[in-house]
Design a protein around this motif. Structure first.
Motif: not given
Length: 443
Positions: A116-125, A178-180, A185-191, A204-207
């Protein structure tokens, strides 16, 4: 003697601590020397190649091993990151990622082992929204808490590491919790994502791909480690420059890579367009918080910010005025010299700001140490080109993202819930100074 150049931001350099990244002293843990009764203390000899030898009173010498320093060691001591490559733990390198990809080949980033490839613009919101709310809370309690303001941005790990170690208990209360975007995104992926996929977080191996080497430090903080599952929120951080190295190892040229859509679960892209965040190349924290605070606190709609350069282009301020009264005064401070001036004003009680967007790198994140570089004047032209491209991306209002709103409800139980606080906020820790005289030596 050949000099090495550190890729970390200037504020993390052991010597000089300026905006110019240069060679620095190796980071060496003291080696215990056993002293026998009746014998004089051993002497240490340093050879031209940097080797250390213990020399006893008889003239006999024994080579000493350099202790390996991990990122956790560096975050716990009173020194700073140096140019020594050994300072990086093996899990934070493109070589380690290459091994993982090879072990998981099936699917470059959507081809050799990435599912999976996600966009950190989303987590920046999330990070922007939480920063907005936190600022309003601080502003309203400033009469009762002298350290409520100015609120200082916390998305830059180079600045955070410097603040914790150099100004400790004085500066930490001002820093936003507030988290960066990387760690959200780490919270989103591993949560949330782990729950959706019915996977344990440690399966899950999160890069994260970042423009900054300092982000490797952030991912290695103990605060971002799931004790229950013994896994980090972000397992590996590689820079944009290291992505190119990965491509080279695969014998692939970037222009030849076939475009592929991002996974839609955590994305601020659509098939028609790509969204970003307005307000310069460091995530738009100042701009979004300023506009939100103007409306929330004073009922004033701000469409466009007018930046006023002060000392230099990396220190600018924005003000909100009504009837000749200044209601809000924000600033951005990029690079170590401007950070140092800001801190000194704070210590003298002369800072006029309500909020400061602090970034370690001159020109902000687009000029991060992990970005591809061009030499000389060409480097300035490349940075201007990158800035123009970034500004051309259509900005997104964090409040308008339907996916973010839905996750606040379904995953977190609302923006004021305890789960939201745990997933989207963190804390910072003053690092007490130890006797580190050896780190003050300038070679």
């Amino acid at each position: 003697m050949a000099a090495t150049v550190s890729p970390f931001s200037g504020v993390l350099q052991l010597t000089d601590l300026d905006d110019y990244i240069g060679p620095s002293q190796d980071c060496i843990k003291p080696v215990k020397v056993d002293k026998k009764p009746g014998k004089a203390g051993a002497k240490i000899r340093i050879e031209n190649d940097g080797s250390y030898f213990q020399v006893n009173e008889d003239g006999e010498s024994q080579k000493l091993e350099k202790a390996k320093i991990t990122l956790n060691d560096c975050l716990a001591c009173s020194g700073c990151i140096t140019s020594a490559e050994s300072v990086l733990i093996t899990q934070q390198s493109h070589e380690e990622l290459h091994k993982v990809l090879n072990a998981n080949k099936n699917s470059f980033l959507s081809s050799p082992g990435v599912d999976f490839v996600f966009d950190t613009t989303f987590s920046r919101n999330f990070s922007l929204l939480e920063s907005q709310r936190e600022f309003v809370r601080r502003f309203r309690r400033q009469a009762d808490d002298e350290r409520a303001l100015p609120m200082l941005a916390a998305a830059c790990p180079g600045w955070i590491c410097y603040a914790e170690k150099t100004h400790g208990s004085f500066i930490v209360p001002y820093v936003s919790t507030a988290k960066s975007p990387q760690q959200v995104m780490g919270s989103l992926v591993k949560g949330h994502f782990a729950e959706q996929q019915r996977l344990r977080p440690d399966h899950i191996y999160h890069v994260a791909v970042m423009p900054c080497y300092d982000k490797k430090l952030e991912a290695s903080r103990p605060d971002f480690f799931f004790q229950e599952h013994q896994t980090r929120e972000v397992d590996c951080v590689i820079t944009t420059g290291e992505v190119v190295k990965l491509l080279d190892q695969e014998g692939v040229s970037l222009p030849d890579v076939e475009p592929a859509p991002l996974d839609g679960l955590f994305s601020s892209c659509s098939e028609e367009r790509v969204f970003g965040h307005a307000g310069g190349g460091s995530g738009g924290y100042l701009e979004h918080i300023f506009k939100h605070a103007a409306m929330e606190l004073f009922g004033i709609q701000v469409e466009k910010l007018e930046y006023k350069p002060l000392r230099n282009k990396d220190f600018q301020e924005v003000t909100l005025e009504r009837d000749g009264q200044t209601l809000l005064r924000f600033a951005l401070a990029y690079g170590f010299r401007n950070i140092q001036n800001l801190v000194q004003k704070l210590k003298r009680g002369k800072s006029p700001y309500h909020y400061v967007e602090v970034m370690a790198c001159p020109s902000g994140c687009l000029n991060g140490g992990g970005q591809l570089r061009a030499d000389g004047e060409a480097g300035k032209d490349l940075l201007l080109q990158v800035e123009r491209l970034y500004e051309s991306v259509e900005p997104e209002k964090p409040e308008a993202n339907e996916g973010v709103r839905a996750l606040y409800t379904k995953w977190l139980g609302g923006p004021t819930s305890e789960r939201a606080r745990q997933a989207l906020h963190t804390q910072y820790h003053p690092v007490e100074k130890a006797n580190a005289a050896g780190f003050n030596i300038k070679w």
